[in-house]
Design an enzyme around this catalytic site. Structure first.
Site, short mmCIF file in Angstrom:
data_model
loop_
_atom_site.label_atom_id
_atom_site.label_comp_id
_atom_site.label_asym_id
_atom_site.label_seq_id
_atom_site.Cartn_x
_atom_site.Cartn_y
_atom_site.Cartn_z
CD1 TRP B 166 -4.43 -5.28 0.56
CD2 TRP B 166 -4.48 -7.31 -0.37
NE1 TRP B 166 -5.48 -5.98 1.11
CE2 TRP B 166 -5.54 -7.22 0.56
CE3 TRP B 166 -4.31 -8.50 -1.08
CZ2 TRP B 166 -6.42 -8.29 0.80
CZ3 TRP B 166 -5.17 -9.56 -0.85
CH2 TRP B 166 -6.21 -9.45 0.08
CG ASP B 167 2.21 -2.45 -1.04
OD1 ASP B 167 1.84 -2.17 -2.18
OD2 ASP B 167 2.30 -1.60 -0.14
N GLY B 168 2.84 -6.90 -0.59
CA GLY B 168 3.73 -8.06 -0.57
C GLY B 168 3.34 -9.07 -1.65
N GLY B 171 4.17 -7.76 -5.07
CA GLY B 171 5.61 -7.84 -5.34
C GLY B 171 6.03 -9.25 -5.76
#
Lengths: 391, 391
Positions: B166-168, B171
């Site tokens: 989810w971070d990726g 981003g």
């Protein structure tokens, strides 16, 4: 607020020749921001038209990945069909002349051929491997190492993540590619072919996260640590009423909160003294994680989720209950129309259900409401007329 | 090919106030395409400066997520420091006036305050929850349902994916947000605040993949199926020499290949006849997956990886060996300088190692070679001079 109330990507037109996740998600991302995304499939649908999950025999997957697009069916096995699609891709207009595909491009649909019709054409081509070889999320994931790091400690084999994360990231990067190439075209008047592969995306992300450097430089890189978060404190626990919770302390403040919420601050301090550790440091929390868990585990196991929630929320602990997707949509207000991300949308052939729009919110542009998925070929006649594609 | 040989995002300048994964990855994505990304941290570094994995005590994670950026340290607890950073963010220039952050913005660094210095300011703000509440990849993942679908069949608890997916995705979407807002500014002259949250990104992706619709519409949505790929054929197997392979058939062609490569076509046909199935249909492959695996399992178990590779590659089977990250960098030519994605780069304090550039390849722009990570504060003096930030 804006003098120009239109969706942020109003005026952009993308023709998508695609299947499965990455390319359709790239198109859906742009469509959810107001671009006119026209997906072209063969009559009867492409390879992904019946992809599971299904409802009433219709693909929820296809529907979800094509929300807000126009759907056109054209048989590109015929030269007439190839001419139609070529004309659609190369149609005039400042925001047009953009193709997004993950299908094989050779001959009529290659960049070389299509750019003869429109020299400033932008084409974003997603492949599996960089050399054009076949690879999909699941093969790339197997190759890049995460299945040996994922899953319960002590488990014997690889564990795939079920989320097609590489597809997702590649889809969003395809949207980056289109916008970057369109910026270049606006500045310099020229189009271009942009290529990206699932495998390169996965390796680039592994590099950014430090895993490739770690594997090269460290004799013993990380192993498999279950749900523990490598190098800091994060662990899952069971509550008295049979729920599971994920609890973390990524910052010194979050660490203090955890002691305050549970009344375990003194026990944590004693543990620090005994171990010569300083739990404000993430490495020390990691090294002593088993002992920290031994203190936390009974505190959580003796309480129902509601009690845990109250104590944790009151003190600002970083945590979440684990939810199934059913629990998410039944219990979590974030997954409801209380969150403007969602609306109840009627999808043809599927019925009404909670549907998302773009997670991006532009203060100076008109929001695009969550939109239905098209039926296959729903816009064929309309698009043929609009772009003069009569054979 | 291009008359304008420069990196695709040349001229774009982004000031990043960030920590952890999503915002730094968004900045790194733009930096790898030639944008001038200036990350501002407090002296001594932000909360993520020592994040694991480490090498020689230095963070490989921080290095990977800040490749190709300029690093500036300014103490924003002082008003003088706040003025310096504000001036840097609002500095003139067509491609400037862009801020990317996931830190709390209130007071001096709010959009309202900063846009007084530059009315066409673009700010992309990443939060955990939509309302600004704290949430991270691990809590969002727990909430959204994937840990109950991931992991070995029959396993009892939730299984987190280790990849911060989810971070990726957040981003990369932050990079989409910046480019979309910059397009709007170019067209209409106005800047804006763009907000996105990890939780909204995760729910939007779950929606696109059909999981939210499935959970609402189906009484019994999918369960946990180990490494099997839901609704089609995909499974992992062990080879004679102790390796594991992921084998798939997502298309009718790939299904035929699998029979041809293993000589099991006739056995598969018999299984179809007995079960009244048609394995050209993905749903039938899914329903009969156990029996299909019973046929494939001994064929693969009796062969070494090299034999499996030869047969599978010869017939175009969709498959991959599972590799650890160590095996990836030791054995896979895609993770070597034979792939132009990679170069050997000397990173200060860490040494030389294989480093990626952007996975996006723009035919009409100059590629940006893989670049080193800065040391913390490496560019402070240079940036202070360049932008006239002397207190």
């Amino acid at each position: 607020m804006s003098a120009h109330q239109a969706p942020i990507l109003a005026g952009l037109r993308v023709v998508e020749l695609s299947a499965f996740v990455a390319a359709p998600l790239g198109g859906a991302t742009l469509a959810a921001l107001g671009a006119d995304v026209i997906r072209v499939d063969p009559p009867g649908g492409g390879i992904d038209i019946d992809r599971w999950p299904l409802h009433r025999g219709r693909s929820l997957y296809w529907a979800g990945l094509n929300q807000g697009k126009r759907s056109v069916t054209i048989d590109t096995r015929s030269e007439a069909g190839q001419r139609q699609v070529s004309k659609l891709i190369a149609a005039p207009g400042e925001g047009g002349g953009i193709a997004l595909t993950n299908l094989p491009v050779r001959g009529w649909n290659s960049y070389a051929e299509l750019s003869k019709l429109r020299p400033d054409l932008i084409m974003v081509l997603i492949t599996g491997d960089r050399d054009g070889g076949t690879a999909v999320d699941y093969t790339v994931n197997a190759a890049v190492g995460f299945p040996w790091l994922t899953g319960p400690e002590g488990h014997d084999g690889p564990v795939n993540h079920v989320l097609p994360a590489w597809d997702g990231m590649t889809g969003f990067l395809a949207a980056v590619a289109i916008l970057a190439a369109e910026r270049h075209r606006r500045l310099h008047g020229e189009g271009q072919l942009v290529e990206l592969s699932l495998a390169d995306v996965a390796m680039a992300v592994a590099g950014h996260l430090g895993l490739i450097g770690e594997a090269i430089l460290e004799p013993e890189p990380r192993g498999r640590y279950g749900n523990d978060v490598y190098g800091t404190f994060g662990h899952d626990f069971g509550t008295r009423d049979g729920r599971r919770v994920m609890v973390l302390a990524l910052t010194p403040r979050q660490w203090l909160s955890l002691g305050e919420a549970t009344g375990l601050s003194r026990d944590f301090s004693e543990l620090e003294s005994r171990g010569g550790a300083d739990f404000r440091k993430e490495g020390d929390r990691w090294t002593h994680r088993k002992q920290i868990c031994e203190l936390l585990d009974p505190w959580i196991a003796q309480r129902d989720l509601a009690e845990v929630r109250q104590a944790f929320d009151q003190h600002g602990v970083l945590w979440s209950p684990y939810q199934t997707v059913k629990e998410l949509v039944a219990e979590d207000p974030r997954a409801s129309t209380a969150n403007p991300l969602f609306a109840e949308v009627a999808h043809p052939g599927l019925g009404r259900f909670l549907t998302t729009g773009s997670p991006l919110r532009f203060a100076a542009a008109e929001p695009v409401p969550p939109r239905a998925s098209p039926t296959l070929g729903e816009h064929t006649e309309e698009v043929v007329r609009e772009f003069g594609l009569e054979p």
